[in-house]
Design an enzyme around this catalytic site. Structure first.
Site, short mmCIF file in Angstrom:
data_model
loop_
_atom_site.label_atom_id
_atom_site.label_comp_id
_atom_site.label_asym_id
_atom_site.label_seq_id
_atom_site.Cartn_x
_atom_site.Cartn_y
_atom_site.Cartn_z
N SER A 1 0.82 -1.21 0.00
CA SER A 1 0.00 0.00 0.00
C SER A 1 0.86 1.26 0.00
O SER A 1 1.66 1.47 -0.91
CB SER A 1 -0.96 -0.05 1.19
OG SER A 1 -2.01 0.85 1.05
N ASP B 1 -6.05 -4.44 -1.57
CA ASP B 1 -4.93 -3.95 -0.77
C ASP B 1 -4.09 -5.09 -0.20
O ASP B 1 -4.61 -6.04 0.38
CB ASP B 1 -5.49 -3.10 0.39
CG ASP B 1 -4.42 -2.28 1.07
OD1 ASP B 1 -3.51 -2.86 1.68
OD2 ASP B 1 -4.50 -1.04 1.03
#
Length: 357
Positions: free
Chosen positions: A52, A211
């Site tokens: 991320s 993610d």
């Protein structure tokens, strides 16, 4: 219990691997950490594993390093975070409270007491009942333009001097996927930072990804099985320890978010600690091919530097806030260097046997 032998330090800068957590705009804390580490001649970052926001820092650092060495890496990170501030607003990191801006304007800016009212929480619940395929049918993502403008992915794929391991979560198989520097594009970084409540899944070679922080935040295992430095410096963005029990709805959700995004990392750290214990007791042999490596773990943790920040602040891209986080990161790195640098290459400065916290 046998005491592991001290290692002889090599001449020149000591190689290390960085492990960078994800955490929205709190990634600017890592920006500050890296910025300070780049001024330390005694260290050389040879590998980065990340998810991320950590992945964004990883590619910005490496792209700049290719273009202009350490000063180029500093400039590239500065430019990336300036672009985040200028181009994206709150939606760069996927504000899950999509009503915040609308209601915030009506109240002259949403203050904490408003966000903790039942009415505000009901509005947030209503917002989350819509999927990104409904409220964002054109799949607009400002981060895509920022990455394309700020990062030279072609140079990164062809000439990266740093080994990169970028994590994403495969939606269909619920497995962690690690992308390497030789294949990276902006889409791979978008996949690593895709919050499913806000952004449509990012498809790569027909596989949808979310993610990377859900299953690997960041992934440590690639560093054990590849030819990477023995020293790992983990930079966390989600506090492991909180002194007070959360009681308001906002505090409960914030703490739950931190625990969730630390879960995969906690599991890996426990496994590493167990293997290190077996190596220390002579029950496993340190294998030169990397199957059972004696890694040296160090950490710059978010527990104190970021303890005063809430989940909502992870979507704050105001320049004053980002530069404050950078300053906190530089200070944390300075403290770590003063306390732990002499032990890099010789022993771990994190005691996994007694728990990471």
């Amino acid at each position: 219990m046998p005491i592991p032998p001290l290692r002889k330090k090599p001449k020149g800068p000591h190689p290390i691997s960085l492990a960078l957590q994800g955490g929205g705009s709190h990634g600017a804390f890592e920006w500050g950490v890296i910025d300070r580490l780049l001024e330390e001649d005694g260290l050389e970052i040879q590998a980065i594993t990340a998810a991320s926001a950590g992945a964004m820092n990883a590619v910005a650092y490496t792209s700049g390093l290719i273009a202009g060495g350490r000063e180029g890496a500093k400039a590239s990170l500065d430019n990336f975070w300036k672009q985040v501030n200028r181009n994206g607003g709150r939606n760069v990191f996927g504000d899950t409270s999509i009503w915040t801006s609308a209601f915030g304007g009506a109240f002259g800016g949403a203050t904490d007491w408003i966000k903790n009212t039942p009415g505000w929480r009901m509005a947030e619940t209503l917002a989350l009942s819509f999927s990104p395929y409904e409220f964002n049918p054109f799949n607009l993502n400002p981060l895509n333009d920022i990455l394309d403008e700020a990062i030279d992915f072609k140079a990164l794929r062809e000439r990266s001097p740093v080994k990169l391991y970028i994590a994403a979560t495969a939606v269909r198989t619920s497995k962690a996927k690690v992308f390497r520097e030789t294949e990276l594009t902006a889409r791979h970084v978008l996949a690593s930072a895709c919050l499913p409540q806000v952004f449509q899944a990012v498809e790569i070679d027909g596989e949808p990804y979310w993610d990377g922080g859900f299953l690997a935040n960041p992934p440590l295992w690639p560093l054990f099985y590849d030819k990477t430095p023995d020293d790992i410096l983990l930079v966390s963005l989600n506090p492991f320890v909180r002194d007070e029990t959360p009681k308001t709805p906002g505090e409960i959700m914030d703490r739950l978010n931190e625990i969730t995004f630390n879960a995969a990392l906690s599991s890996e750290l426990r496994a590493i600690g167990f293997v290190q214990k077996l190596l220390d007791e002579g029950l496993l042999k340190d294998n030169a091919r990397g199957r059972y490596r004696r890694m040296l773990l160090h950490a710059i943790k978010a527990d104190q530097p970021l303890a005063d920040l809430s989940l909502a602040s992870k979507f704050n891209t105001e320049w004053s806030f980002l530069t404050d986080l950078k300053a906190r990161g530089r200070k944390a790195a300075e403290d770590w260097l003063g306390e732990c640098l002499p032990q890099v290459g010789e022993r771990s400065t994190v005691d996994l046997k007694s728990g990471f916290a």
